[in-house]
Every structure is written in C-alpha cells, then in structure tokens.
Write an enzyme that holds these catalytic residues in place. Structure first.
Site, PDB file in Angstrom:
ATOM      1  N   HIS A   1      18.788   5.801 -10.721  1.00  0.00           N
ATOM      2  CA  HIS A   1      17.820   5.775  -9.631  1.00  0.00           C
ATOM      3  C   HIS A   1      17.257   7.158  -9.318  1.00  0.00           C
ATOM      4  CE1 HIS A   1      19.702   1.841  -9.121  1.00  0.00           C
ATOM      5  NE2 HIS A   1      18.564   1.495  -8.569  1.00  0.00           N
TER       6      HIS A   1
ATOM      7  N   GLU B   1      28.906   0.558 -10.870  1.00  0.00           N
ATOM      8  CA  GLU B   1      28.370   1.834 -10.392  1.00  0.00           C
ATOM      9  C   GLU B   1      29.497   2.811 -10.126  1.00  0.00           C
ATOM     10  OE1 GLU B   1      27.698   4.950  -7.830  1.00  0.00           O
ATOM     11  OE2 GLU B   1      28.615   3.192  -6.956  1.00  0.00           O
TER      12      GLU B   1
ATOM     13  N   TRP C   1      19.778 -12.585  -3.249  1.00  0.00           N
ATOM     14  CA  TRP C   1      18.436 -12.045  -3.407  1.00  0.00           C
ATOM     15  C   TRP C   1      17.370 -13.124  -3.331  1.00  0.00           C
ATOM     16  CZ3 TRP C   1      19.615  -8.083  -7.888  1.00  0.00           C
ATOM     17  CH2 TRP C   1      20.526  -7.136  -7.395  1.00  0.00           C
TER      18      TRP C   1
ATOM     19  N   GLU D   1       0.818  -1.214   0.000  1.00  0.00           N
ATOM     20  CA  GLU D   1       0.000   0.000   0.000  1.00  0.00           C
ATOM     21  C   GLU D   1       0.855   1.269   0.000  1.00  0.00           C
ATOM     22  OE1 GLU D   1      -2.493  -3.151   2.183  1.00  0.00           O
ATOM     23  OE2 GLU D   1      -0.377  -2.613   1.992  1.00  0.00           O
ATOM     24  N   LEU D   2       1.957   1.254   0.780  1.00  0.00           N
ATOM     25  CA  LEU D   2       2.779   2.457   0.838  1.00  0.00           C
ATOM     26  C   LEU D   2       3.489   2.701  -0.487  1.00  0.00           C
ATOM     27  CD1 LEU D   2       3.769   4.786   2.613  1.00  0.00           C
ATOM     28  CD2 LEU D   2       5.734   3.367   3.226  1.00  0.00           C
TER      29      LEU D   2
ATOM     30  N   CYS E   1      26.795  -3.079  -8.754  1.00  0.00           N
ATOM     31  CA  CYS E   1      26.241  -1.754  -8.478  1.00  0.00           C
ATOM     32  C   CYS E   1      25.938  -1.559  -7.002  1.00  0.00           C
ATOM     33  CB  CYS E   1      24.979  -1.510  -9.299  1.00  0.00           C
ATOM     34  SG  CYS E   1      23.614  -2.642  -8.966  1.00  0.00           S
TER      35      CYS E   1
ATOM     36  N   ILE F   1      22.737  -1.643 -19.364  1.00  0.00           N
ATOM     37  CA  ILE F   1      23.015  -2.753 -18.454  1.00  0.00           C
ATOM     38  C   ILE F   1      22.118  -3.957 -18.712  1.00  0.00           C
ATOM     39  CG2 ILE F   1      23.146  -3.424 -16.027  1.00  0.00           C
ATOM     40  CD1 ILE F   1      25.348  -1.501 -17.075  1.00  0.00           C
TER      41      ILE F   1
ATOM     42  N   GLU G   1      14.474  -7.160 -21.536  1.00  0.00           N
ATOM     43  CA  GLU G   1      13.948  -8.009 -20.465  1.00  0.00           C
ATOM     44  C   GLU G   1      12.462  -7.781 -20.149  1.00  0.00           C
ATOM     45  OE1 GLU G   1      16.517  -7.684 -17.065  1.00  0.00           O
ATOM     46  OE2 GLU G   1      18.337  -7.903 -18.260  1.00  0.00           O
TER      47      GLU G   1
END
Length: 759
Positions: free
Chosen positions: A698, A669, A565, A23-24, A647, A435, A488
């Site tokens: 970003h 990066e 990850w 929600e945020l 990165c 990238i 992608e």
C-alpha cells in the site's frame, strides 16, 4: 463563558467525502502523480464540501456536521490536529506533503500502519504515540471549514474524534506507555480547542467516542466519566454532543449522563432503548437517536421507528433524530442506480434517502404520524413486498447445506495433506508467490469501459483479458516465482466479481464507498438466498495454467469476506447467509480441482473485521465464520492445497480462529507490524504453512533486497523454512507494473539468498 445549547432535531453524525462521482479520488491521485497542483486539488475539495453542506441543509437537517471531510483519513486528521504525527515525517516542511507521506510513505519513510475501523470495511491509519510525542493543538483545518459553512449561512457542528477513542486506537512506539495513559495530557489540547470554538460562537461540537461501545478498555465507564466531567466542566466551551455508534452503550451511558455534556448519541440500529430508559440522568440531556441505519442500505421501517422514538421521548429531556453512524459507509444516492428492479429499489435507502428518512422521522416525532402518513405508507408497502418475495427463500440451497453439514466438513489430518501436496507440487523451501491481483493497467480499464459502452463485444473483451493474463504469467516466469497467479485482470473487485455471477446479489453501477484514502469499492447488495448458476473462474484459471508448467493458484474470495464487503440482508442470521455463500464457493473449488488446478486460494481478509465489538458475542461469531470457511474448502482432496489470505487487521483476538480454519497455507499481513503475528500464531498452536507479508504494497516505495532478507530472517525465528512462504502483504492491483516488477525481483532475490543460508 459557556455557550447556551441551541436545540436541534434532525442531523447525521457524518457524511461521505469522496464525491458522488469519486471527484476527490481522481483529484488526489492526479495530485500524487503531479498532473495537478495543490490549488486545483484544494478547489475540488472545497467544491465537494460546499455541495455536501448545501445538500444536507436543503434536505432539512438543522445541524450539519463539518470537519468530516478528509483528504485521506479522519484519524490521521486528528493526529495532525493534536500534534501527534510520527517524528519521521515532522521534518517535511510542506504540511500537505507531510500528511500524505504519513499516509502512504515514500522511498525513505514508512507510512503509518493501517487497520479496520471497528467492524466496518473502512480502514484507518494508526497514530503512533511515543516518548517523543508532544501534543500541541493545530486547529487550522477545523476553523477553516467552520468559516466556509458560515460564509454559506449553514448551521454547522464540528466533528472531532474523541480523546478516548483516539488514544485507544493509537499505537505505543519507542517504549512508550499505552497511549490511553496520556489522556490527561491530550485533554489539555481538547480543552484549548473547545475554548477556540466557544470564542467563535460555535453552537455545538461533536466528539466521536465509538470505542465506548466496545470492550477494548477495562475502565470504559470510569474513563468516560472522568474525561467528560473535565471537558464538560470547562467554563468556556460550546455545548458538547458525545456521539457513539456501532454498538450499544452499557455502563458508559450512565457514566456519560452524570457528566455536564448536553447531548449523547446512541446507536439504535445496533441496540434497543432499554438501556436508555434505565438512566434517569438523561432527563436533562438531548438523546441523539441513531435510528436510521447508517451502515446498511435497507429502508427504515418508519412505523416502528416512530414508535421507538415516542417511547424514547419519555426517557430524555429532548430527542433528536439521526443516522446511527456516518453515512460514509453507504453510497450517495439510489438515483445513480437505473438498473434496479422496482421491488428491490423500494427496499433500499442510500445516503441521501437516509437523510430524507431522518428528516421525516423528526417531523413525525414533532407533528405526529399523520404529518408523514404518505412516507409511512410507502415504508410499510416496501417491507411487505420484501417479506413475500420468493427470491428470499430457495429450499434447494437450504437443503444442500443441511446435508453437507450433517456429513461433516473436516479434511484429512494436516500432516497427511502436507505429504500428499509435497509429492504433487515439488516446491522448494521458502516458495515464492504473490497474493493474487496484478496491476490494473490502463489497457484493462479501457477494455472494461469499452465493454460497458458496447464498443467491443464479450469475445473481444475475453481476448484482451487473456492477453493480459499471458503477459502476467510471462512476467512471473521471468522473475522466477514458484507459484503463479493469473493476475485477475477480468475482476473489477474481489467481491463484486463473484456477486455479479451469483444469484441473490445485485451489483451496483455507482454505489461507491470509500475504503481508505483514494481507494473506493462498490459493495454489492446481498438481498436473497445465494446460489451459483455456473462456474465463475474455471475458464480463466485453466487458461493461465495452460501457459506454464508451474502451478497457478485458483483465486476465490471466502464467504466471510464476501459478507463483510457487501451490504447484507438483515432478515436472517449472518451465519445462515454465510453458509449459503460458502456452498457456492465450495462448488467452485470442486470444479477447479476437476479442471486440474492443484492450489486454490480462498481469501478471508475480513475475518477479523466482522468480529463483534463485545466479548460476549465473539465466540459465536468465530464459530460460524470458521464453519463457513471449512464448508467452502472441505470438498477437495487432500492433495489439493488450500491457501487463504488475511490482511490489515489486528489479529490477536482471532489467532485461534486462524488456526481453526486449517488452511494448508495462510498468507498474512506482517510487514507494517514487523512479523509480530508469527509469535501469536505459534502460541495458538498453528502448525501449517504461513506466508507473512515481507513488504507493504500500500506504499509506493520499492523495498530493497536487504530489507526483505531481514524480514525473512526475522520470520525464520518463528517458522521453519519448510513451512515458510515468501509473498507481499496483499494483492498488487493498486501498484504500477514498474513498482511490482522491481519489488518482486527483490523478493525473489531475497528468498534465494535466505534459502541458500538454510540449506
């Protein structure tokens, strides 16, 4: 007047804030886009906070953490709290706009740097401490959230990043000293905050000091004792709980125990209790035992945990049960995963389930094992089920790995590879590329949702994705990029995409966790031995290559990043699991090469992320991480160019390992850190090609040609033109097509201008 400590028995050190249904995320992104106003954003945030606190209290926690909510990042919140925002944003009048500009930047203002929070997949914003920084307390957020909990009659405990951790993780700018040298100044602000909290009758305050479990400081124990002797010695303050996590306290534990603080948190998921037993001063403290793993999703062995807690009780004045760290790092609840098979479900505990484990253990510690006998029996049955499941042992995979390693995982000499690749590719100096990912357009998201709901079939989904690929290839050719990517569109995430196609993984439907800001990921669960049943990317890449005469990169995720990850099995060494994933990636590289793909990128952005926090453990990790990458990339010919990408990390400690990966081209990066990494690479003897990111993706700002040109000329001071590539910092998935098009136009123009200067 000092507040008397009120005992507590069951807590967690922090909780997620993004919302069980993100929600945020949606509210913040709508606010950024101007589709909702501040009042609506604040309404969503207040509801999430309230629901979280009510849920934790109802579950049985007798101390609920508050001030763990954030619109973006807790380190940024702390910078606001102590008046340490950079001067370039302080002129912005609206405090929320100022906050978000510090986080994301705008057309004129660069954001703060971003890097990983210790060895997790959470990113934090790096505060800048310069000569102009003047600490000043701004406690509005903390006090407002306290009042919200009081209105709900919830026993709450404010959580603040501790002063040692805040300064250690900050960055010196404008010629200022190392931020930690300003500790005494900062402690004045913390003392003032503690005074305010005591005035409001706060029963406990939690100061998070995870840096104390690391080797980041030479004088950790001395700083811990000096800091908490001062704060603990204040005449007017609440009881202090110093929380540590992500590792085992060593010398810092007795140092903290000698101070007047009332409670110390220890991460028992990452270390044992032997250190605790060796500190007699803990007989006068509450030890907050982080025995339920807050970082991974495996069910707690309640039988063993009860034994550990009973033993610990003999070494402490009191024991409270907790998670090892904030549950920010795990999904909300297993209830959102209807497709889990019964066996796998029984092995797992997400955030809500971990809270119930904490409450059960606290009850068992107080009332005895029989009080939770049913829960202990269920835990024992799940552990036995997992131990005997055949999916956890694939002898064919293990034999293949042993055979390949025995025959060697070295490629030919770098110079010979470069010659063979130049003859095959005919690229100019300063070749331009990106990238991997391109914007995930609304059409892509609609198609993905339609496939999930059954509105379209797999053939129609493939048609739509190929249309997206064709558009991305056409755009790159129009822009004049030298090495293309397929964009992608078919990938929901660079790890989950592969996990969905590899045996030994389970990809969740709703297991969202926050990565940074509004960015959320669904880490897959790596529960068994890994193998690849079929090619995963070949059809997509070869289709893209059929549309152009320029080389198209095959795009793969490396084994270390897939581990970092994912939620990884904890029943065997990480090195063994990494080798299994590496074998699957190796098979994919060989199939891509056989399909005629000349460039294959195996991304390892998480190489630094998994680096152990203690120096004594780092060499072994880097050895197996490099070995896994080489296992995954050494099956191809010298004429096939291997790229990798890293990165958003501080690379200093892994520079040698980056060189040891021996990738033909390493994109890395460098935009936010102003090319600092290139000098470090040269010092490490790095002699292969490198693509330092020339702009930060970003941030929503579009870099100008002059800005990129300046970055390239700066890079040329460290890397010759025939080894320098030109690319953004990271994938473009999160940016709009308009931003990407303008930025890449400028990138290509800058490369052409600098290329002409060097010929």
């Amino acid at each position: 007047m000092r507040t008397t400590a009120t005992p507590f028995t069951a807590t967690i050190t922090g909780s997620p804030r993004i919302g069980p249904n993100r929600e945020l995320k949606w509210a913040v992104e709508k606010y950024w886009a101007g589709r909702i106003d501040r009042a609506e954003l604040e309404s969503v945030a207040a509801a999430l906070r309230s629901d979280t606190w009510k849920s934790l209290s109802a579950a049985g926690l007798d101390s609920v953490p508050v001030n763990t909510f954030s619109y973006y990042d807790q380190m940024l919140d702390t910078a606001v709290l102590v008046g340490a925002l950079p001067p370039r944003v302080t002129g912005i009048g609206d405090e929320l706009e100022r906050y978000f500009v510090a986080a994301r930047g705008n057309d004129e203002i660069a954001p703060l740097e971003m890097t990983k929070w210790f060895d997790t997949n959470y990113h934090y914003l790096v505060p800048e401490i310069g000569t102009e920084t003047r600490f000043s307390l701004n406690p509005a957020k903390v006090l407002a959230e306290l009042e919200e909990t009081r209105a709900q009659d919830i026993t709450s405990r404010p959580v603040i990043i501790g002063p040692i951790t805040f300064l250690t993780l900050s960055k010196a700018v404008d010629g200022g000293p190392a931020p930690i040298e300003r500790l005494d100044e900062l402690l004045d602000s913390y003392a003032a905050l503690l005074d305010l909290l005591a005035e409001r009758g706060v029963q406990w305050v939690q100061l998070d000091e995870p840096v104390l479990v690391t080797d980041m400081l030479d004088t950790t124990a001395e700083l811990a004792e000096r800091t908490y002797a001062r704060l603990g010695g204040l005449a007017k303050r609440p009881p202090i709980f110093v929380a540590t996590y992500f590792g085992e306290l060593t010398d810092a534990l007795p140092a903290l125990a000698r101070t007047p603080v009332e409670a110390i948190g220890v991460d028992l998921a990452a270390g044992g209790i032997s250190t605790v037993a060796a500190v007699p001063e803990l007989q006068d403290k509450t030890v907050v035992a982080g025995i339920v793993d807050g970082r991974n999703i495996w069910r707690t062995d309640l039988e063993a945990a009860l034994g550990t807690l009973a033993t610990l009780s003999g070494s402490a004045g009191a024991v409270a049960v907790s998670t090892s760290c904030s549950t920010l790092h795990v999904p909300y609840t297993l209830e959102a995963e209807p497709d889990l098979d019964a066996a796998l479900r029984s092995w797992l505990a997400f955030g809500f389930e971990k809270v119930t484990e904490v409450v059960a253990l606290a009850r068992g510690l107080k009332e005895g094992r029989e009080a939770i006998a049913g829960q202990v029996a269920a835990s024992n049955a799940a552990i036995a089920s997992r131990r005997s499941d055949p999916r956890l042992n694939n002898n064919r995979v293990r034999s293949r790995i042993a055979s390949i390693i025995a025959s060697g995982t070295e490629r030919g000499p770098a110079a010979g590879r470069r010659k063979a690749q130049n003859e095959r590719l005919h690229l100019p100096d300063l070749p331009t590329t990106t990238i991997g990912s391109y914007p995930q357009t609304s059409a892509i998201r609609v198609a993905r949702a339609a496939l999930r709901s059954g509105e379209i079939d797999a053939a129609e989904y493939e048609r739509r994705m190929k249309s997206e690929i064709a558009d991305v290839i056409a755009l790159q050719e129009k822009l004049g990029l030298d090495v293309l990517v397929h964009g992608e569109p078919e990938r929901n995430d660079m790890v989950q995409y592969f996990a969905e196609q590899l045996e030994g993984f389970f990809a969740t439907q709703n297991g969202w966790v926050q990565s940074y800001g509004s960015r959320c990921v669904r880490p897959p669960i790596l529960y068994g031995d890994v193998h690849r049943p079929r090619p995963m990317t070949v059809d997509w890449i070869t289709y893209a290559q059929s549309l152009t005469d320029k080389p198209v990169k095959g795009m793969l995720t490396g084994p270390v990043t897939i581990l970092a990850w994912s939620f990884v099995r904890n029943d065997q060494p990480l090195a063994d699991t990494a080798a299994q994933v590496a074998l699957a990636i190796r098979d994919e590289t060989i199939d891509l090469q056989s399909a005629g793909i000349a460039i294959i990128q195996v991304d390892e952005p998480a190489l630094r992320e998994l680096l152990p926090l203690r120096s004594k453990d780092k060499e072994a990790y880097l050895r197996w991480a490099v070995d896994a990458f080489r296992l995954s990339t050494s099956g191809v010919a010298d004429s096939t160019q291997i790229h990798t990408h890293l990165c958003y990390s501080e690379f200093g400690e892994v520079i040698g390992a980056i060189a040891d990966l021996d990738a033909d081209v390493t994109s890395i990066e460098a935009a936010r850190s102003h090319m600092e990494v290139l000098g470090d690479l040269n010092e490490a003897g790095f002699a292969n090609s490198v693509g330092p990111g020339v702009y930060d993706i970003h941030s929503p700002r579009v870099p100008g040609v002059d800005e990129i040109t300046s970055s390239l000329r700066e890079a040329l001071e460290s890397v010759p033109a025939d080894r320098l590539w030109v690319n953004p910092d990271c994938g473009l998935k999160t940016r709009s097509t308009e931003e990407v098009t303008a930025s890449l136009q400028h990138l290509v123009a800058a490369a052409a201008a600098v290329r002409s200067d060097t010929t």
